[in-house]
Design an enzyme around this catalytic site. Structure first.
Site, PDB file in Angstrom:
ATOM      1  N   ASP A  10     -20.732 -60.288  13.845  1.00  0.00           N
ATOM      2  CA  ASP A  10     -21.483 -58.732  12.713  1.00  0.00           C
ATOM      3  C   ASP A  10     -22.937 -58.736  12.938  1.00  0.00           C
ATOM      4  OD1 ASP A  10     -22.334 -61.248  12.010  1.00  0.00           O
ATOM      5  OD2 ASP A  10     -21.271 -61.431  10.522  1.00  0.00           O
TER       6      ASP A  10
ATOM      7  N   ASP B 261     -26.032 -59.560   9.868  1.00  0.00           N
ATOM      8  CA  ASP B 261     -26.328 -59.782   9.172  1.00  0.00           C
ATOM      9  C   ASP B 261     -27.909 -59.149   8.328  1.00  0.00           C
ATOM     10  OD1 ASP B 261     -24.108 -61.424   9.009  1.00  0.00           O
ATOM     11  OD2 ASP B 261     -25.614 -61.994  10.514  1.00  0.00           O
TER      12      ASP B 261
ATOM     13  N   ASP C 178     -22.435 -57.427   7.520  1.00  0.00           N
ATOM     14  CA  ASP C 178     -23.050 -58.280   6.210  1.00  0.00           C
ATOM     15  C   ASP C 178     -24.138 -58.037   5.544  1.00  0.00           C
ATOM     16  OD1 ASP C 178     -20.744 -59.920   5.932  1.00  0.00           O
ATOM     17  OD2 ASP C 178     -21.736 -61.670   7.078  1.00  0.00           O
TER      18      ASP C 178
HETATM   19  N1  CTP Z   1     -23.793 -67.588   6.192  1.00  0.00           N
HETATM   20  C1  CTP Z   1     -24.566 -67.974   4.380  1.00  0.00           C
HETATM   21  N2  CTP Z   1     -23.616 -68.158   3.004  1.00  0.00           N
HETATM   22  C2  CTP Z   1     -22.131 -67.510   3.825  1.00  0.00           C
HETATM   23  C3  CTP Z   1     -21.786 -66.673   5.181  1.00  0.00           C
HETATM   24  C4  CTP Z   1     -23.119 -67.414   6.224  1.00  0.00           C
HETATM   25  O1  CTP Z   1     -24.792 -69.402   4.054  1.00  0.00           O
HETATM   26  N3  CTP Z   1     -21.679 -67.239   2.946  1.00  0.00           N
HETATM   27  C5  CTP Z   1     -25.247 -67.726   7.253  1.00  0.00           C
HETATM   28  C6  CTP Z   1     -25.042 -69.217   7.223  1.00  0.00           C
HETATM   29  O2  CTP Z   1     -25.752 -70.456   7.537  1.00  0.00           O
HETATM   30  C7  CTP Z   1     -24.870 -68.582   8.643  1.00  0.00           C
HETATM   31  C8  CTP Z   1     -25.806 -66.756   8.728  1.00  0.00           C
HETATM   32  O3  CTP Z   1     -24.972 -66.580   7.583  1.00  0.00           O
HETATM   33  O4  CTP Z   1     -25.731 -69.622  10.018  1.00  0.00           O
HETATM   34  C9  CTP Z   1     -25.224 -66.338   9.213  1.00  0.00           C
HETATM   35  O5  CTP Z   1     -23.712 -66.179   9.105  1.00  0.00           O
HETATM   36  P1  CTP Z   1     -22.661 -65.621  10.796  1.00  0.00           P
HETATM   37  O6  CTP Z   1     -23.186 -63.946  10.810  1.00  0.00           O
HETATM   38  O7  CTP Z   1     -21.486 -65.975  10.465  1.00  0.00           O
HETATM   39  O8  CTP Z   1     -22.588 -65.903  12.192  1.00  0.00           O
HETATM   40  P2  CTP Z   1     -24.130 -66.002  13.162  1.00  0.00           P
HETATM   41  O9  CTP Z   1     -25.021 -66.970  13.113  1.00  0.00           O
HETATM   42  O10 CTP Z   1     -25.197 -64.526  13.061  1.00  0.00           O
HETATM   43  O11 CTP Z   1     -23.447 -65.403  14.036  1.00  0.00           O
HETATM   44  P3  CTP Z   1     -22.544 -64.214  14.910  1.00  0.00           P
HETATM   45  O12 CTP Z   1     -23.458 -63.745  16.008  1.00  0.00           O
HETATM   46  O13 CTP Z   1     -21.281 -64.983  14.955  1.00  0.00           O
HETATM   47  O14 CTP Z   1     -22.779 -63.791  13.324  1.00  0.00           O
HETATM   48 MN    MN Z   2     -24.005 -62.690  12.236  1.00  0.00          MN
HETATM   49 MN    MN Z   3     -22.110 -62.735   8.993  1.00  0.00          MN
END
Ligand code: CTP
Ligand code: MN
Ligand code: MN
Length: 493
Positions: A325, A327, A417
């Site tokens: 995703d 963020d 997000d």
């Molecule tokens: N995070 C958080 N609280 C949440 C969701 C996520 O603090 N409710 C933080 C997590 O610590 C995570 C970061 O936000 O490390 C990013 O989350 P995510 O998008 O799930 O992971 P990514 O590291 O961006 O990996 P991906 O490439 O799979 O998106």
């Molecule tokens: Mn992510």
């Molecule tokens: Mn995310």
């Protein structure tokens, strides 16, 4: 005048270096004996011996070779030499101690490789300096131990499905330590003294070192329940609990779930199924960049001084090429001005016709509460989980959309997000949302165990001094914790 040769030319095969005339009995094995330390005469002798027993022994190192046998060689030097030898794939080689060779000669067949046959390793001197905390290690995206970490992460996921929290965390920690190592592990000796590698992990690594595969993970992968839970949780909005419920009902495929009339999907899950194909496809850096421009433009149109930061795996320097995703973190330079901003951004995205799905959560931040002890707890900032429509035309020239080949539609759906924070919480939120998850987990554990402090996405609290420590940047937070600053691209723990 008939000429009968007067000289008979005798060609003497020197034996050692020529192709063997002996019959090869074991076709799956091609041995190469390392001359270094062994010496050339002993090498010739061993070569003849092996050939007489039906082994194929090559004098030159080539891609045909399967078993490299060395005597008294340091594993490190041996591997360095092999890597520099121009072979196509060094990792498939069995690099063995002479004991494998002598055992095989005694048995008259290539014996099964066991741990004691692996080359002796000098334990890396650096092992002692590897910390049990990911925040005291530097981990880039360059992972030299992927053959182990992929397996360990799969086992962690399986433990999670079985609600075995301890083993799950143990496998994740082990994988994280291996990811931080500067080179590949080639023998068990090399992991001596490393933290977080328990008995189960070592057993798995041993299997991989000897057989090149893990039977344990293959068993897990072939398990029906594991397969079903993995598939179901790959749908946006479906967690392990729902997946388990569906599995218990005897459902095994996504088709079956959609066809089952008694299953009530919530709004998030409906969107998850609707856009399944798109959002289970990786998001590229170029796509993340395009989304950043769209959201930044939207936010600036509403509030020109709003500040938008990319977080998560795509944060400018965390360096990941792909993510699941994108963020973002949104704030305003003046406290309180961020209120209502996120909802207006959402409205504007809807007006542009690119909002495919939105789940908005209002802020529940209560600063009278201490930072949460539970890492998994969601933070209390205002946020939204979106699915946006990204058009081909919005991509820059350096990258097209990630689509199936032959897909003719000019857009794809992407998970986004978006979190909004008051500016005084911004540094904490930025640190918390940058990840990786394991890095964050260890940062909090370090704060609690080593510093008597409580850290989460909102604040840092000193339990001894009984006060909140303010921060306007991530550097401030590291400094409060007495930690050297770790760059985002070194946080891929
Ligand atoms: N995070 C958080 N609280 C949440 C969701 C996520 O603090 N409710 C933080 C997590 O610590 C995570 C970061 O936000 O490390 C990013 O989350 P995510 O998008 O799930 O992971 P990514 O590291 O961006 O990996 P991906 O490439 O799979 O998106
Ligand atoms: Mn992510
Ligand atoms: Mn995310």
């Amino acid at each position: 005048n008939f000429f009968w040769p007067r000289f008979i030319i005798i060609i003497i095969f020197s034996g050692d270096r020529s192709a063997s005339i002996e019959e090869v009995k074991f076709n799956e094995v091609t041995v190469y004996l390392v001359e270094r330390k062994m010496g050339s005469s002993r090498r010739s002798f061993l070569t003849s011996l092996a050939r007489s027993k039906g082994f194929r022994v090559e004098y030159a190192l080539s891609d045909e070779v399967t078993h490299v046998v060395a005597e008294d060689n340091q594993a490190g030097a041996l591997w360095a030499w092999l890597r520099g030898s121009g072979l196509r794939d060094v990792s498939r080689l069995q690099v063995l101690d002479i004991s494998w060779f002598t055992d095989s000669m005694r048995e008259g067949r290539p014996v099964t490789v066991e741990t004691r046959h692996l080359t002796e390793c000098s334990p890396p001197t650096a092992a002692a300096s590897v910390s049990q905390y990911a925040c005291l290690r530097r981990t880039t995206t360059e992972n030299h131990n992927k053959i182990f970490t992929d397996v360990l992460e799969e086992l962690a996921e399986n433990s999670e499905f079985n609600e075995s929290k301890g083993p799950c965390l143990a496998f994740r920690r082990a994988a994280s330590v291996l990811k931080s190592l500067p080179s590949a592990v080639h023998c068990l000796g090399a992991i001596q003294g490393l933290p977080c590698l328990g008995e189960h992990t070592k057993a798995v690594m041993e299997e991989i070192l000897i057989f090149g595969r893990s039977f344990k993970v293959e068993e897990v992968q072939s398990d029906e329940r594991y397969q079903a839970l993995k598939l179901f949780t790959s749908v946006f909005g479906v967690g392990p609990k729902t997946a388990e419920k569906w599995y218990r009902r005897g459902l095994r495929s996504l088709k079956e779930i959609l066809a089952e009339p008694n299953i009530q999907l919530n709004r998030m899950q409906r969107a998850g199924f609707l856009y399944y194909r798109d959002i289970s496809k990786a998001v590229s850096k170029a796509e993340a960049k395009a989304l950043r421009s769209i959201i930044e433009e939207t936010a600036h149109w509403i509030a020109p001084d709003s500040i938008l930061a990319l977080t998560g795996g795509f944060r400018s320097h965390r360096g990941k090429e792909y993510g699941h995703d994108v963020d973002f973190l949104l704030t305003m330079p003046e406290m309180g001005k961020e209120e209502g901003l996120l909802l207006r951004v959402i409205d504007r995205l809807r007006d542009q016709g690119i909002l495919l799905y939105c789940e908005h959560q209002g802020s529940t931040v209560d600063m009278s509460k201490l930072p949460s002890r539970r890492f998994e707890a969601m933070d209390h900032f205002e946020k939204c989980f979106l699915i946006l429509r990204l058009e081909e035309g919005q991509m820059e020239r350096d990258g097209g959309l990630q689509k199936d080949p032959g897909e003719s539609r000019g857009w794809r759906a992407v998970r986004v997000d978006l979190v909004a924070t008051p500016v005084d919480r911004y540094a904490f939120a930025l640190l918390g949302w940058t990840g990786s998850r394991q890095f964050e987990r260890d940062l909090r554990r370090f704060a609690r165990k080593e510093r008597g402090m409580c850290l989460d996405n909102h604040a840092l609290y000193d339990k001894t001094k009984k006060l909140f420590l303010p921060a306007t940047s991530e550097e401030d937070i590291f400094a409060h914790l007495g930690l050297e600053y770790v760059e985002p691209w070194q946080r891929n723990a």
